[in-house]
Design a protein around this motif. Sequence first.
Motif, PDB file in Angstrom:
ATOM      1  N   ASN A  36       0.861  -5.534   8.718  1.00 37.40           N
ATOM      2  CA  ASN A  36       0.253  -5.179  10.064  1.00 37.40           C
ATOM      3  C   ASN A  36      -0.455  -6.266  10.775  1.00 37.40           C
ATOM      4  OD1 ASN A  36       0.368  -2.155   8.035  1.00 37.40           O
ATOM      5  ND2 ASN A  36       0.717  -2.166  10.360  1.00 37.40           N
ATOM      6  N   THR A  41       0.446  -4.706  14.249  1.00 39.42           N
ATOM      7  CA  THR A  41       0.762  -3.228  14.532  1.00 39.42           C
ATOM      8  C   THR A  41      -0.276  -2.345  13.781  1.00 39.42           C
ATOM      9  OG1 THR A  41       2.205  -3.452  12.494  1.00 39.42           O
ATOM     10  CG2 THR A  41       3.354  -3.786  14.608  1.00 39.42           C
ATOM     11  N   PRO A  43      -1.193   1.423  12.154  1.00 38.67           N
ATOM     12  CA  PRO A  43      -0.542   2.732  11.160  1.00 38.67           C
ATOM     13  C   PRO A  43       0.306   3.224  11.857  1.00 38.67           C
ATOM     14  CG  PRO A  43      -2.899   2.451  10.876  1.00 38.67           C
ATOM     15  CD  PRO A  43      -2.628   1.625  12.101  1.00 38.67           C
ATOM     16  N   GLU A  45       3.434   2.339  12.637  1.00 37.71           N
ATOM     17  CA  GLU A  45       4.470   1.606  13.556  1.00 37.71           C
ATOM     18  C   GLU A  45       5.285   1.103  12.616  1.00 37.71           C
ATOM     19  OE1 GLU A  45       3.654  -0.553  17.034  1.00 37.71           O
ATOM     20  OE2 GLU A  45       1.500  -0.397  16.540  1.00 37.71           O
TER      21      GLU A  45
END
Length: 211
Positions: A36, A41, A43, A45
């Motif tokens: 991430n 990004t 959570p 995705e």
Amino acid sequence: MEENFIEHKELFEHLGNKQTPHTLFIGCSDSRVVPNLITNTLPGELFVVRNIANIVPHYRLVDEYLATTAAIEYAIYTLGIKNIIVCGHSNCGGCEALYQSDEKLAKTPIVRRWLMIIDDIKKEVLKDKDISPAKRAWVTERLNIINSLQNIMTFPGVIERLKSGELKLFGWHYIIETGEVYNYDDRIKSFKLLEKSIDYDKIYSQIFTDF
């Protein structure tokens, strides 16, 4: 912990019913690789698969437990993800272990067996008798990414989805020391730096399919 929940309260409530990730991220188990953070990004995705050396085996149906293959299969056919990223990284211990002796790997026989999947890469790299350890690591990491991209295309229907535009496939080489990301361009058979001079949001909007 509570502050993080409050900050993303609406997001977590939305994700509570189901997941709809747009991207499958296949990365190394290395603790320095944080999907991430690399992709900027939130959570929900990314659907993440991690293993030693970010290896993707050929698709096959056999009487054994196939964790990586099962996770990729689930992401493609159940979740309907739109993008797949294979992310290797610099100073990869798994890729380096490929060149260690059987004695050094004696305590990790399952790791040794796992690395046999990319043994052909080792043979190819060692054709250069004068290769330095640093170059050997760099070349192995990148050939491993390309090999995993090729193996993803052995999954049923993947080539057809790529041709139709339903699915996009990316190979990234993440440089831990600098935070740089190089993306594999199959047209020129080379890795190109994703420019960090622009906003990360712009970088990923250029890469990811709208979701």
